[in-house]
Write an enzyme that holds these catalytic residues in place. Structure first.
Site, mmCIF file in Angstrom:
data_model
loop_
_atom_site.group_PDB
_atom_site.id
_atom_site.type_symbol
_atom_site.label_atom_id
_atom_site.label_comp_id
_atom_site.label_asym_id
_atom_site.label_seq_id
_atom_site.Cartn_x
_atom_site.Cartn_y
_atom_site.Cartn_z
ATOM 1 N N SER A 13 0.839 -1.213 0.000
ATOM 2 C CA SER A 13 0.000 0.000 0.000
ATOM 3 C C SER A 13 0.871 1.259 0.000
ATOM 4 C CB SER A 13 -0.990 -0.002 1.162
ATOM 5 O OG SER A 13 -0.320 0.156 2.395
ATOM 6 N N ASN A 14 2.030 1.215 0.671
ATOM 7 C CA ASN A 14 2.920 2.383 0.633
ATOM 8 C C ASN A 14 3.601 2.517 -0.728
ATOM 9 O OD1 ASN A 14 2.981 4.052 3.065
ATOM 10 N ND2 ASN A 14 3.519 2.168 4.122
ATOM 11 N N LYS A 65 23.358 -13.123 2.638
ATOM 12 C CA LYS A 65 22.770 -11.800 2.377
ATOM 13 C C LYS A 65 23.671 -11.022 1.414
ATOM 14 C CE LYS A 65 21.027 -9.483 5.900
ATOM 15 N NZ LYS A 65 19.661 -8.926 5.939
ATOM 16 N N ARG A 91 13.185 -7.294 5.639
ATOM 17 C CA ARG A 91 14.549 -7.786 5.869
ATOM 18 C C ARG A 91 15.455 -6.631 6.272
ATOM 19 N NH1 ARG A 91 15.429 -12.761 4.471
ATOM 20 N NH2 ARG A 91 13.592 -13.719 3.558
ATOM 21 N N ASN A 107 13.351 4.423 5.335
ATOM 22 C CA ASN A 107 12.335 3.442 5.749
ATOM 23 C C ASN A 107 11.182 4.157 6.444
ATOM 24 O OD1 ASN A 107 11.252 0.801 6.264
ATOM 25 N ND2 ASN A 107 11.970 0.958 8.362
ATOM 26 N N HIS A 109 8.128 3.325 9.352
ATOM 27 C CA HIS A 109 7.818 2.340 10.392
ATOM 28 C C HIS A 109 6.572 2.786 11.169
ATOM 29 C CE1 HIS A 109 8.724 -0.908 13.182
ATOM 30 N NE2 HIS A 109 8.463 -0.076 14.164
#
EC number: 2.1.2.2
Length: 199
Positions: A13-14, A65, A91, A107, A109
């Site tokens: 959705s973001n 990674k 991640r 990011n 949050h």
């Protein structure tokens, strides 16, 4: 125009709100790539619907990674990506991408960090019985939701709130705050080398 890649693991959705903001002219950027670590994530469909390329990978197919982040870095370099925008990417970003995109990984949050980092921040807030939560946008470092905070907006939790209603209200803030904040960052060229800009 700033070239960005959006990293997401879920419904996206973001991701959609960023794409919508670009299309409406509110966000002066070009979404060049979606990076996704889950082949069944709905966000991949959203990318297809908007004509955006997706790089989908399965971390289990790589030995480390470092190995899969090197592959991602190649995809980003090919497209001249300037910023990595995390939108529900589940991640931790490793040293490979952190070095390559220092101070250019952002990011969002769903809590007022440093409170409730990590998974299910909305559930954590409800379980803790706090009366205030919100949304944080921050630069990414090697920790779990620990990088420098760029923007925050708070939200009162009412006695009638459930995880679902709270999530809905938090998404409303996210979808409004993320594009605005990103545009501010792009306007000033991020914090890249800001300590050296004595010229």
């Amino acid at each position: 125009m700033v070239k960005i890649a959006v990293f997401a693991s879920g419904s996206g959705s973001n991701f959609q709100s960023i794409v919508d903001s670009v299309q409406s002219g509110q966000l002066d950027a070009s979404v060049e790539l979606l990076v996704c670590d889950k082949s069944n994530a709905y966000v991949i469909e959203r990318a297809e619907q908007n004509g955006i390329e997706a790089f989908v990978f399965n971390p289990k197919e790589y030995q480390s990674k470092t190995e899969y982040e090197k592959k991602i870095a190649l995809e980003l370099q090919k497209r001249g990506i300037e910023y990595l925008i995390l939108a529900g990417y589940m991640r931790l970003i490793g040293p490979t991408l952190l070095r390559e995109f220092e101070n250019r990984i952002i990011n969002i949050h769903p809590s007022l960090l440093p409170m409730f980092p990590g998974k299910d921040a909305i559930g954590q807030a409800i379980a803790a019985g706090v009366s205030l939560t919100g949304v944080t946008i921050h630069y990414v470092d090697e920790g779990m939701d620990t990088g420098p905070i760029i923007a925050q907006e708070s939200l009162t939790i009412t006695e009638h709130d459930t995880a679902e209603t709270l999530a809905e209200r938090i998404h409303e803030i996210e979808h409004r705050l993320y594009p605005i904040t990103l545009q501010t960052i792009f306007n000033r060229g991020g914090v890249r080398h800001h300590e050296k800009s004595a010229h």
